[in-house]
Write an enzyme that holds these catalytic residues in place. Sequence first.
Site, PDB file in Angstrom:
ATOM      1  N   HIS A 176      -0.218 -31.134 -13.923  1.00 17.00           N
ATOM      2  CA  HIS A 176       0.788 -31.849 -14.710  1.00 17.00           C
ATOM      3  C   HIS A 176       0.133 -32.949 -15.525  1.00 17.00           C
ATOM      4  O   HIS A 176      -0.756 -33.650 -15.062  1.00 17.00           O
ATOM      5  CB  HIS A 176       1.954 -32.348 -13.852  1.00 17.00           C
ATOM      6  CG  HIS A 176       1.695 -33.519 -12.953  1.00 17.00           C
ATOM      7  ND1 HIS A 176       1.732 -34.824 -13.392  1.00 17.00           N
ATOM      8  CD2 HIS A 176       1.416 -33.585 -11.628  1.00 17.00           C
ATOM      9  CE1 HIS A 176       1.510 -35.639 -12.368  1.00 17.00           C
ATOM     10  NE2 HIS A 176       1.301 -34.921 -11.295  1.00 17.00           N
ATOM     11  N   ASP A 206      -3.385 -39.331 -10.359  1.00 19.42           N
ATOM     12  CA  ASP A 206      -2.163 -38.514 -10.397  1.00 19.42           C
ATOM     13  C   ASP A 206      -1.578 -38.520 -11.791  1.00 19.42           C
ATOM     14  O   ASP A 206      -0.751 -39.357 -12.103  1.00 19.42           O
ATOM     15  CB  ASP A 206      -1.152 -39.061  -9.380  1.00 19.42           C
ATOM     16  CG  ASP A 206       0.109 -38.231  -9.331  1.00 19.42           C
ATOM     17  OD1 ASP A 206       0.114 -37.100  -9.854  1.00 19.42           O
ATOM     18  OD2 ASP A 206       1.111 -38.716  -8.784  1.00 19.42           O
ATOM     19  N   GLU A 211       6.753 -33.357 -14.658  1.00 24.74           N
ATOM     20  CA  GLU A 211       6.537 -33.136 -13.219  1.00 24.74           C
ATOM     21  C   GLU A 211       7.080 -34.288 -12.389  1.00 24.74           C
ATOM     22  O   GLU A 211       7.749 -34.084 -11.375  1.00 24.74           O
ATOM     23  CB  GLU A 211       5.040 -32.947 -12.926  1.00 24.74           C
ATOM     24  CG  GLU A 211       4.745 -32.397 -11.529  1.00 24.74           C
ATOM     25  CD  GLU A 211       4.521 -33.445 -10.447  1.00 24.74           C
ATOM     26  OE1 GLU A 211       4.373 -33.068  -9.280  1.00 24.74           O
ATOM     27  OE2 GLU A 211       4.516 -34.662 -10.755  1.00 24.74           O
ATOM     28  N   GLU A 212       6.766 -35.495 -12.841  1.00 27.69           N
ATOM     29  CA  GLU A 212       7.113 -36.665 -12.022  1.00 27.69           C
ATOM     30  C   GLU A 212       8.621 -36.879 -11.909  1.00 27.69           C
ATOM     31  O   GLU A 212       9.089 -37.528 -10.991  1.00 27.69           O
ATOM     32  CB  GLU A 212       6.426 -37.928 -12.577  1.00 27.69           C
ATOM     33  CG  GLU A 212       4.899 -37.894 -12.513  1.00 27.69           C
ATOM     34  CD  GLU A 212       4.337 -38.007 -11.097  1.00 27.69           C
ATOM     35  OE1 GLU A 212       5.120 -38.025 -10.127  1.00 27.69           O
ATOM     36  OE2 GLU A 212       3.097 -38.079 -10.977  1.00 27.69           O
ATOM     37  N   ASP A 263      -3.318 -31.067  -8.454  1.00 26.34           N
ATOM     38  CA  ASP A 263      -2.515 -32.274  -8.642  1.00 26.34           C
ATOM     39  C   ASP A 263      -3.067 -33.310  -7.678  1.00 26.34           C
ATOM     40  O   ASP A 263      -2.864 -33.208  -6.479  1.00 26.34           O
ATOM     41  CB  ASP A 263      -1.044 -31.947  -8.342  1.00 26.34           C
ATOM     42  CG  ASP A 263      -0.122 -33.131  -8.589  1.00 26.34           C
ATOM     43  OD1 ASP A 263      -0.599 -34.180  -9.067  1.00 26.34           O
ATOM     44  OD2 ASP A 263       1.087 -33.009  -8.300  1.00 26.34           O
ATOM     45  N   HIS A 270       0.919 -43.761  -7.567  1.00 25.49           N
ATOM     46  CA  HIS A 270       2.135 -44.108  -8.327  1.00 25.49           C
ATOM     47  C   HIS A 270       2.238 -45.594  -8.658  1.00 25.49           C
ATOM     48  O   HIS A 270       3.333 -46.099  -8.910  1.00 25.49           O
ATOM     49  CB  HIS A 270       3.411 -43.627  -7.603  1.00 25.49           C
ATOM     50  CG  HIS A 270       3.637 -42.143  -7.748  1.00 25.49           C
ATOM     51  ND1 HIS A 270       4.724 -41.477  -7.252  1.00 25.49           N
ATOM     52  CD2 HIS A 270       2.885 -41.186  -8.363  1.00 25.49           C
ATOM     53  CE1 HIS A 270       4.646 -40.179  -7.549  1.00 25.49           C
ATOM     54  NE2 HIS A 270       3.529 -39.990  -8.216  1.00 25.49           N
TER      55      HIS A 270
END
Length: 316
Positions: free
Chosen positions: A97, A109, A143-144, A172, A270
């Site tokens: 992603h 990420d 994706e997120e 990922d 994140h």
Amino acid sequence: MEAPPDPSLVQKAVKHSSLTQHLEALQAAADANGGNRAAATGGYEASAAYVEEQLRAAGYEPRRQEFSYGRRNPVDTFNILADTGSGSGSVLVLGAHLDSVEDGPGLNDNGSGVAAVLEVALRLAEEGAVPRERIRFAFWGGEEDGLYGSEHYVKELSRAEAAAHVAYLNVDVVGSPNAVVFVYDGDGSDTEEAGPEGSAAVERVFQDILRAKGVEALPFGFIGDSDYDAFVQGGIPAGGLFTGDAGTKSEAEARTFGGQAGLQYDECFHLACDTIKNVNMAVLEQMTETLMSATVSLGGIEGGLAKGAATEEGAG
Ligand SMILES: [Zn+2]
């Protein structure tokens, strides 16, 4: 399926400097756009432009597959897809992603996965490797927010197209600072559910490649937390690599893989600190080489990276 290539050829093909360049471009895309690369932002567009420019320079013809999601405030975004020109009617898909969360630049990420897939695409083109299967490089959007890009891709496949998919390989988060090496548990040996038929063979390919490097990978279940999910739901064999995010490293894992027990695999998962400094380059390089080897094997590239070998011999 072909035998995986000689690890030294793969090591030679995958370039540390090139991986760094990909990550720098993604970091710059975030820096110039408010610190993130989330769906439908300037940071996402800049990330996409970099990936497309790299693919075009290597001779691919990347295309945008547009889709939208969200009912109240629809988000319009896109996947990027690029295929090798040759190959049979069968398709092997490699995917990562391309979007980040809104709270940070998302370099581990999933800048790490994007760098890995892009690098395999560029190096296969450079090697002039001719795969038996068509190889499709996919960079997923949305994706997120809920795995929307990969879901859209699989939903758009006709039954015959889906059946032509040899496998989906997902990357990922593959450069975690406090990494372990996970391989998706295709045979369901350690988790509740196996992947679709064929996933066990994919898992074995990854495990064997890693074992040859002295790495005993741990199985990671298809728990629905990344882009493999739509493929698994659609009955397409799936697999891939993951080096850990919000989970905590155990004592046993620290003994096997080094790093620090009791800390997350990625303490910046994140968060705004998921910058280029958060990416473990040695881990990313090893994962990229592993993905390259699996692609040669599952994509049926006859003679592996033979051109690289010939060049090496030619150069004496
Ligand atoms: Zn991710």
